[in-house]
Motif scaffolding. Structure first.
Motif: not given
Length: 296
Positions: A113, A143, A147, A182, A221, A249-250, A274
Motif C-alpha cells: 500500500s 487512493v 478513501q 487504508e 496518499l 483502496t485501489w 487490501h
C-alpha cells in the motif's frame, strides 16, 4: 489498518535495531536455518508496522529467504520527529535506500500500500540496491475518493485530538468486521475469538505512531501522481503486482492495468482484500517465493 495474526515473531525471527546512515529502525529479521537464497526488505502501509508481515516470515525463511520487515520513521517502534516535513516521500525513500544498504544488498523490495509507493520512490531514486520490486495492494496514483475522504477525517481529528482520543473515536465509528481500510483506521479489534490480534496490541501500536507521520503520509496518499511510466522505464528490474481479489483502496482493475503498463508479473490472491499478507499469508508467501525463485 492491517490486523497481523500475532505480534510475536516465529522462532526463525527476532526483533532488532537496524543502524543505518539515516538513523536506527526497528525491524523483525527472519533468518533461514540453511543457505540463504536472497534477502527481502518489506515495507508496511499507512497506520501499519513491521508486524503486518509477521505471518510471512516463517514460510520465507523455510524457502531460504532472509526477510527484514521495517517500521519506517515515525511508525510504531521507530522514533520520528514531530515535523511533518521529515516524512516527505523523498525522505522516506532515502530511508529505504539506507535500509537496503544496512541489511546488505541487493534485496528483493516489497511494499504494501503506502509502502509500495515509498518503495517505488526509492527505486526511482536509485534502482541499484534492488533485485526485484513487488507492489502489494499499491496503486499507480492517489487512493479512491472514498478513501481520500476517510484520510481527511483522520487528519482533521489528529490535528485537534490526542492519539488515544482518535483511537476511541475510530472504535466507535468503524464496525469491527472492517479489517482493512487504508485511511481512517478501521479494523479495531475488540476481543475477537478467531485467532487474530486482539485490540490491545493494535491500540498499543496506534498510540506509538507519530501523528505528524500519519498526517504527512496520509496527505501523500491523496495527491500521489501516476509515476508508472517512470517505473516501467527502470530496466532491468523484474516487477510484481500482487493484490487480493477485492480492494477498496485501489480498484483491482486498476492494479491489473498497472501490471500491464509495467510488464509485471501479476498475482491475485483469492479470498483476500487490501492486506493479502494478513488475510492469506500462506498463499501470499508462496506467490512471492515463486516470483523470486524465477529470477535465479
Amino acid at each position: 489498518m492491517s490486523r497481523p495474526p500475532t505480534f510475536t515473531p516465529p522462532p526463525c525471527a527476532r526483533p532488532r535495531a537496524l543502524a543505518t546512515t539515516r538513523g536506527t529502525f526497528a525491524v523483525l529479521e527472519g533468518q533461514p536455518a540453511g543457505a540463504v537464497r536472497g534477502t527481502v526488505l518489506l515495507l508496511p502501509g499507512f497506520t501499519g508496522s513491521k508486524e503486518d508481515f509477521i505471518a510471512l516470515l516463517e514460510p520465507l525463511c523455510e524457502a531460504g529467504y532472509r526477510a527484514v520487515t521495517v517500521d519506517g520513521r515515525g511508525q510504531y517502534e521507530t522514533d520520528g520527529p514531530d515535523d511533518q516535513q521529515a516524512y516527505a516521500q523523498d525522505e522516506l525513500a532515502r530511508d529505504v535506500l539506507a535500509q537496503a544498504e544496512a541489511v546488505g544488498g541487493p534485496v528483493h523490495l516489497v511494499g504494501h500500500s503506502l509502502g509500495g509507493q515509498i518503495a517505488r520512490a526509492a527505486v526511482l531514486l536509485d534502482p541499484a540496491p534492488f533485485t526485484t520490486l513487488t507492489l502489494m495492494s499499491s496503486g499507480p496514483a492517489q487512493v479512491t475518493a472514498a478513501q481520500q475522504q476517510k484520510i481527511k477525517l483522520l487528519s482533521d481529528a489528529l490535528a485537534v485530538m490526542g492519539m488515544d482520543q482518535v483511537w476511541e473515536a475510530m472504535r466507535a465509528l468503524d464496525p469491527p468486521e472492517d479489517a482493512d481500510i487504508e485511511g481512517a483506521g478501521a479494523g479495531t479489534d475488540n476481543g475477537r475469538t478467531d485467532g487474530r490480534t486482539d485490540g490491545e496490541d493494535l491500540r498499543r501500536r496506534w498510540l506509538r505512531h507519530n501523528p505528524a507521520q500519519l498526517i504527512a503520509t496520509g496527505r501523500q496518499l491523496t495527491v500521489e501522481p501516476d509515476r508508472i511510466a517512470e517505473l516501467a522505464a527502470v530496466r532491468p528490474l523484474p516487477k510484481h503486482v500482487l493484490s487480493g481479489e477485492r480492494d477498496d483502496t485501489w480498484p483491482v482493475s486498476l492494479l491489473d492495468e498497472m501490471a500491464e503498463r509495467l510488464d509485471a508479473r501479476r498475482t491475485v490472491i483469492a479470498a483476500a482484500e487490501h492486506s493479502p499478507n494478513t488475510d492469506r499469508p500462506h498463499e501470499t508467501a508462496q506467490a512471492l517465493i515463486a516470483f523470486w525463485d524465477a529470477q535465479y
